[in-house]
Design an enzyme around this catalytic site. Structure first.
Site, PDB file in Angstrom:
ATOM      1  CE  LYS A 184     -79.153  38.092  54.868  1.00  0.00           C
ATOM      2  NZ  LYS A 184     -78.537  38.618  53.648  1.00  0.00           N
ATOM      3  NE  ARG A 240     -79.422  32.118  50.076  1.00  0.00           N
ATOM      4  CZ  ARG A 240     -79.210  31.419  51.186  1.00  0.00           C
ATOM      5  NH1 ARG A 240     -79.152  30.103  51.131  1.00  0.00           N
ATOM      6  NH2 ARG A 240     -79.051  32.035  52.341  1.00  0.00           N
ATOM      7  CE  LYS A 264     -75.554  33.138  51.359  1.00  0.00           C
ATOM      8  NZ  LYS A 264     -76.053  34.358  50.669  1.00  0.00           N
ATOM      9  CD  GLU A 288     -74.725  41.071  64.716  1.00  0.00           C
ATOM     10  OE1 GLU A 288     -74.329  42.155  64.253  1.00  0.00           O
ATOM     11  OE2 GLU A 288     -74.118  40.003  64.520  1.00  0.00           O
ATOM     12  CE  LYS A 324     -82.833  39.126  53.885  1.00  0.00           C
ATOM     13  NZ  LYS A 324     -81.664  39.219  53.102  1.00  0.00           N
ATOM     14  CB  SER A 330     -87.685  35.512  48.304  1.00  0.00           C
ATOM     15  OG  SER A 330     -86.717  34.774  49.021  1.00  0.00           O
ATOM     16  CE1 TYR A 382     -88.112  40.511  46.215  1.00  0.00           C
ATOM     17  CE2 TYR A 382     -88.763  39.447  48.269  1.00  0.00           C
ATOM     18  CZ  TYR A 382     -87.775  39.865  47.404  1.00  0.00           C
ATOM     19  OH  TYR A 382     -86.456  39.646  47.718  1.00  0.00           O
TER      20      TYR A 382
HETATM   21  C1  PBG Z   1     -77.738  38.814  50.093  1.00  0.00           C
HETATM   22  C2  PBG Z   1     -79.193  38.891  50.401  1.00  0.00           C
HETATM   23  C3  PBG Z   1     -80.095  37.839  50.594  1.00  0.00           C
HETATM   24  C4  PBG Z   1     -81.341  38.426  50.708  1.00  0.00           C
HETATM   25  C5  PBG Z   1     -81.176  39.813  50.623  1.00  0.00           C
HETATM   26  N1  PBG Z   1     -79.825  40.081  50.448  1.00  0.00           N
HETATM   27  C6  PBG Z   1     -79.911  36.361  50.561  1.00  0.00           C
HETATM   28  C7  PBG Z   1     -78.998  35.687  51.454  1.00  0.00           C
HETATM   29  O1  PBG Z   1     -78.496  36.248  52.433  1.00  0.00           O
HETATM   30  O2  PBG Z   1     -78.717  34.537  51.173  1.00  0.00           O
HETATM   31  C8  PBG Z   1     -82.638  37.673  50.875  1.00  0.00           C
HETATM   32  C9  PBG Z   1     -83.872  38.388  50.435  1.00  0.00           C
HETATM   33  C10 PBG Z   1     -85.053  37.531  50.200  1.00  0.00           C
HETATM   34  O3  PBG Z   1     -85.055  36.300  50.460  1.00  0.00           O
HETATM   35  O4  PBG Z   1     -86.052  38.072  49.725  1.00  0.00           O
HETATM   36  N2  PBG Z   1     -76.845  38.902  51.105  1.00  0.00           N
END
Ligand code: PBG
Length: 332
Positions: free
Chosen positions: A202, A212, A225, A241, A256, A282, A321
């Site tokens: 990720k 968010r 992050k 990982e 991701k 998203s 989505y």
């Molecule tokens: C939370 C999480 C996130 C997403 C899925 N789980 C956001 C982040 O890590 O800030 C993102 C999913 C998306 O953008 O559709 N840990």
């Protein structure tokens, strides 16, 4: 690979008609490849459109149960749940994640009541929808996200979700060692069949913005992050990982965001021969919608072309989505 030269070989021969293109198509997307992420909000009979994700809403628990029924009807095998925790229930340590009656657990139970085992329920393990600072874990005085202290809480969060009936526990927090800790706790608490889909690779991505907004953590987040999510330049590290998460007990792994990281998906599949999933996040969804709205191309053509790319790269499935729209198109 040897090819007879032109004109013995004319690659356009098999492309001349639709029936032939269908017959020679190497990769096809089906509704069984789709996982539908859904946002849960409080109340009853509530649907709140998410402004930055046109076509996506937060639903109260009853609405989530209806969406799950819709998934079953459309042939979508699995839904993924994310809560928009009310702000008065967010705290420094994200304790609401451990409440057996939180929005996530209520939604899990409502979906199970409505659909039995006809749909899989995937639940996200990370603290960001529950913390007052929007980080995925516990922070020290300098704002650094603590690894081992966070893992201890994530284990309790995972068990809380498993007890409510989650089928697939999906840690998205990127702490070291969390898959092992969660796997051991699931075994010890008599959940031998609870799957773990690890958000293994990720990235610290600019594409998560609308998510968010949807879970209400965007405005809260201070900083970034990058001390736990991966650097977009790294692919060898992604394979490390993934190797670790498999060794620690993940049943499947996720990459991701999606389309910008197809190389990682491809390498993971080639290297480890495990089920690999992609999260078309998203921001990716929002860009497709914005492109279509701006007249760049036909929306349906854009979204289907992008989804098939994940399968071509080696994915077993995609969190998107667009799942209900894609399923309707596939069901014709
Ligand atoms: C939370 C999480 C996130 C997403 C899925 N789980 C956001 C982040 O890590 O800030 C993102 C999913 C998306 O953008 O559709 N840990």
């Amino acid at each position: 690979m040897t090819e007879a030269s032109y004109p013995a070989t004319r690659l356009r021969r098999t492309r001349a008609h639709g029936w032939s293109r269908a017959m020679h198509r190497e990769t096809v997307l089906t509704t069984a490849d789709l996982i539908w992420p859904l946002f849960v909000t409080s109340g009853k009979g509530v649907e709140e459109p998410v402004a930055s994700l046109p076509g996506v809403s937060r639903w109260s628990v009853d609405g989530i149960a209806s969406r799950a029924k819709e998934a079953v009807e459309l042939g979508i095998p699995c839904i993924a749940l994310f809560p928009n925790t009310p702000s008065d229930k967010r705290s420094e340590r994200g304790d609401e994640a451990l409440n057996p009656d939180n929005l996530m657990c209520q939604a899990i139970k409502a979906v199970r009541d409505a659909c039995g085992n006809d749909v899989g329920i995937l639940t996200d393990v990370a603290l960001d929808p529950y913390t007052s600072h929007g980080q995925d874990g516990l922070v020290d005085d300098d704002g650094y996200v603590l690894n081992d202290d966070t893992v201890a809480v994530l284990v309790d969060q995972a068990i809380n979700q498993a007890e409510a009936g989650a089928d697939i526990i999906a840690p998205s927090d990127m702490m070291d060692g969390r898959v092992k800790a969660i796997r051991m706790a699931l075994e010890m608490n008599d959940f031998p069949n609870a799957q773990i889909m690890a958000y293994a690779a990720k990235y610290a991505s600019a594409f998560y913005g609308p998510f968010r907004d949807a879970v209400g953590s965007g405005g809260l987040l201070k900083g970034d992050k990058k001390s736990y999510q991966m650097d977009p330049g790294n692919a060898d590290e992604a394979l490390r990982e993934i190797a670790l998460d498999i060794a620690e007990g993940a049943d499947s792994v996720m990459v991701k965001p999606g389309l910008a990281y197809l190389d990682v998906i491809w390498r993971a599949k080639q290297e480890f021969c495990v089920p690999v999933f992609a999260y078309q996040v998203s921001g990716e969804y929002a860009l497709i919608e914005a492109g279509a709205a701006a007249g760049i191309a036909d929306r349906e053509a854009l979204l289907m072309e992008k989804l098939v790319a994940f399968k071509r790269a080696g994915c077993s499935g995609v969190l998107t989505y667009h799942a209900p729209v894609a399923a309707r198109l596939l069901n014709g």
